[in-house]
Scaffold this motif. Structure first.
Motif, PDB file in Angstrom:
ATOM      1  N   ASP A   1       1.992  -1.720   7.304  1.00 11.65           N
ATOM      2  CA  ASP A   1       0.902  -0.912   6.855  1.00 11.65           C
ATOM      3  C   ASP A   1      -0.298  -1.772   6.938  1.00 11.65           C
ATOM      4  O   ASP A   1      -1.438  -1.260   7.397  1.00 11.65           O
ATOM      5  CB  ASP A   1       1.265  -0.220   5.468  1.00 11.65           C
ATOM      6  CG  ASP A   1      -0.087   0.477   4.992  1.00 11.65           C
ATOM      7  OD1 ASP A   1      -0.386   1.517   5.464  1.00 11.65           O
ATOM      8  OD2 ASP A   1      -0.485   0.158   3.908  1.00 11.65           O
TER       9      ASP A   1
ATOM     10  N   GLN B   1      -3.718  -1.011   9.127  1.00 11.15           N
ATOM     11  CA  GLN B   1      -5.145  -0.864   8.930  1.00 11.15           C
ATOM     12  C   GLN B   1      -6.084  -1.811   9.370  1.00 11.15           C
ATOM     13  O   GLN B   1      -7.290  -1.548   9.494  1.00 11.15           O
ATOM     14  CB  GLN B   1      -5.062  -0.731   7.357  1.00 11.15           C
ATOM     15  CG  GLN B   1      -4.402   0.487   6.656  1.00 11.15           C
ATOM     16  CD  GLN B   1      -4.455   0.721   5.420  1.00 11.15           C
ATOM     17  OE1 GLN B   1      -5.725   0.836   4.806  1.00 11.15           O
ATOM     18  NE2 GLN B   1      -3.710   0.583   4.543  1.00 11.15           N
TER      19      GLN B   1
ATOM     20  N   LYS C   1      -9.282  -0.633  11.344  1.00  8.84           N
ATOM     21  CA  LYS C   1     -10.686  -0.637  10.722  1.00  8.84           C
ATOM     22  C   LYS C   1     -11.100  -1.836  10.049  1.00  8.84           C
ATOM     23  O   LYS C   1     -11.846  -2.026   9.216  1.00  8.84           O
ATOM     24  CB  LYS C   1     -10.634   0.545   9.426  1.00  8.84           C
ATOM     25  CG  LYS C   1      -9.465   0.424   8.685  1.00  8.84           C
ATOM     26  CD  LYS C   1      -9.331   1.480   7.665  1.00  8.84           C
ATOM     27  CE  LYS C   1      -8.074   1.686   6.862  1.00  8.84           C
ATOM     28  NZ  LYS C   1      -8.120   2.688   5.770  1.00  8.84           N
TER      29      LYS C   1
ATOM     30  N   VAL D   1      -8.069  -3.022   4.319  1.00  7.22           N
ATOM     31  CA  VAL D   1      -6.848  -2.248   3.916  1.00  7.22           C
ATOM     32  C   VAL D   1      -7.472  -1.563   2.551  1.00  7.22           C
ATOM     33  O   VAL D   1      -7.754  -2.067   1.755  1.00  7.22           O
ATOM     34  CB  VAL D   1      -5.722  -3.324   3.263  1.00  7.22           C
ATOM     35  CG1 VAL D   1      -4.713  -2.533   2.865  1.00  7.22           C
ATOM     36  CG2 VAL D   1      -5.466  -4.180   4.693  1.00  7.22           C
TER      37      VAL D   1
ATOM     38  N   PRO E   1      -1.515   6.359   0.713  1.00  3.31           N
ATOM     39  CA  PRO E   1      -2.953   6.398   1.217  1.00  3.31           C
ATOM     40  C   PRO E   1      -3.876   7.246   0.325  1.00  3.31           C
ATOM     41  O   PRO E   1      -3.497   8.167  -0.373  1.00  3.31           O
ATOM     42  CB  PRO E   1      -2.666   7.491   2.540  1.00  3.31           C
ATOM     43  CG  PRO E   1      -1.325   7.185   2.800  1.00  3.31           C
ATOM     44  CD  PRO E   1      -0.444   7.156   1.363  1.00  3.31           C
TER      45      PRO E   1
END
Length: 356
Positions: A242, A246, A250, A253, A325
């Protein structure tokens, strides 16, 4: 005659048992040959002031949990760690503290090639860093599903303890879901505990299963002396996957946020709440305007389930919430007084420095 026959029978049984026991033990040779080319040694140069990096980190880390890395003296620190290649085009995963404040990061492969690495992104709360080197057709290691890891599974680590390149150590998974704070006091990682020997320089290296897949990233050790005493902790592969996704998409996190301070449920409170055992997370305080406040949570509530995950200890709650999320709609099951309640919760985004 009967005596000699009995002795011969016992000898044959002992040989059979010995052969059976040897056959039950894993053969690590093929695994090591396959995985080692994707494991890397990482040397980083860091600008520091005052005492060396190792000493500064030791003061920051609670109790006797330590990050297994090496530090230098005042002015400039040379840190040595480990990592592993996760894609053939040059992405490498390691611990954040291995490259912390580094102005130069060099990655060394088993074939003696060296590359200067670019730090793509870091995540302090999981102590993970994603690096990139300019290379193609590299060997890589796949991730396992850490949710399938069980206590007693065999585990193997490859890394560079004390700078000794591509050292291998083996053991078993000792526990899962451990709440171990990072040096910043964050507690969002349900660490995998093993008795695999992890020492300074192993940081960021892979913890592998018998299929040669990564189940965890070696991150912390429990020690009095700075060396291994058989208590090491790894970031589960599920958390790492995960974080990588992220950081790639981007550069940061985002974690789920509830906005509560929690404490352990003691025996007296459990009894007065109608619980048959001590379990759950006691809400000590609710942050004003937080998702918990909007959902109607109150101080004194005992959270038993969140997002259908059972909360056994208070430290389980940030593990569950942090992995959701932001914007997720879920439910919290709790006890208020002796009454069971289910609240609808919209998970927020964890701001820097705030509670889960």
């Amino acid at each position: 005659m009967f005596k000699w026959f009995s002795l011969l029978a016992l000898l044959l049984v002992a040989i059979y048992i010995g052969q059976s026991n040897r056959q039950d033990l894993p053969d690590f040779n093929e695994l090591i040959e396959t995985a080692s080319p994707a494991v890397v040694k990482i040397d980083s140069v860091q600008k520091i002031t005052g005492a060396g990096m190792s000493q500064m980190n030791e003061r920051d880390i609670p109790d006797i949990f330590r990050e297994p890395h090496q530090g230098g003296g005042a002015g400039e620190a040379h840190a040595t760690g480990s990592g592993f290649i996760i894609s053939s085009d040059g992405y490498v995963l390691t611990n954040e503290h291995v490259v912390e404040n580094a102005h130069e990061v060099v990655i060394k492969l088993i074939d003696r090639r060296e590359f200067e690495a670019k730090v793509i992104g870091i995540d302090l709360r999981s102590d993970l860093a994603l690096l990139k080197i300019d290379a193609q057709n590299l060997p890589k290691i796949e991730f396992a599903d850490s949710d399938r890891v069980k206590v007693g599974d065999w585990a193997l680590a490859i890394g560079s303890p004390f700078g000794l390149d591509y050292s291998v150590s083996a053991g078993i998974i000792s526990a899962i879901g451990r709440s171990i704070p990072t040096k910043n006091g964050d507690n969002y990682v349900p660490f995998i505990q093993s008795d695999v020997a992890i020492n300074p320089g192993n940081s960021g290296g892979p913890l592998l299963n018998l299929a040669g897949e990564v189940v965890g990233i070696n991150s912390q050790i429990f020690t009095h002396s700075g060396g291994s005493i058989g208590l090491s902790f790894a970031v589960p592969s599920g958390v790492a996957v995960d974080v990588i996704s992220q950081l790639k998409s981007k550069g940061r996190v985002d974690r789920g946020w509830l906005g509560v301070y929690v404490q352990e449920v003691d025996k007296s409170l459990a009894r007065s709440s109608g619980l048959t055992k001590t379990q759950g997370a006691l809400v000590a305080q609710v942050e004003a305007g937080s998702p918990a406040a909007v959902a109607g949570m109150q101080a004194g509530d005992i959270i038993l389930y969140f997002d259908d995950e059972e909360i056994i200890e208070s430290g389980d709650l940030p593990h569950v919430v942090g992995l959701l999320p932001p914007g997720s709609q879920t439910k919290a099951q709790l006890i208020r007084g002796k009454e069971k309640k289910t609240l609808d919760v919209i998970v927020g985004t964890l701001p820097d420095g705030l509670i889960p």
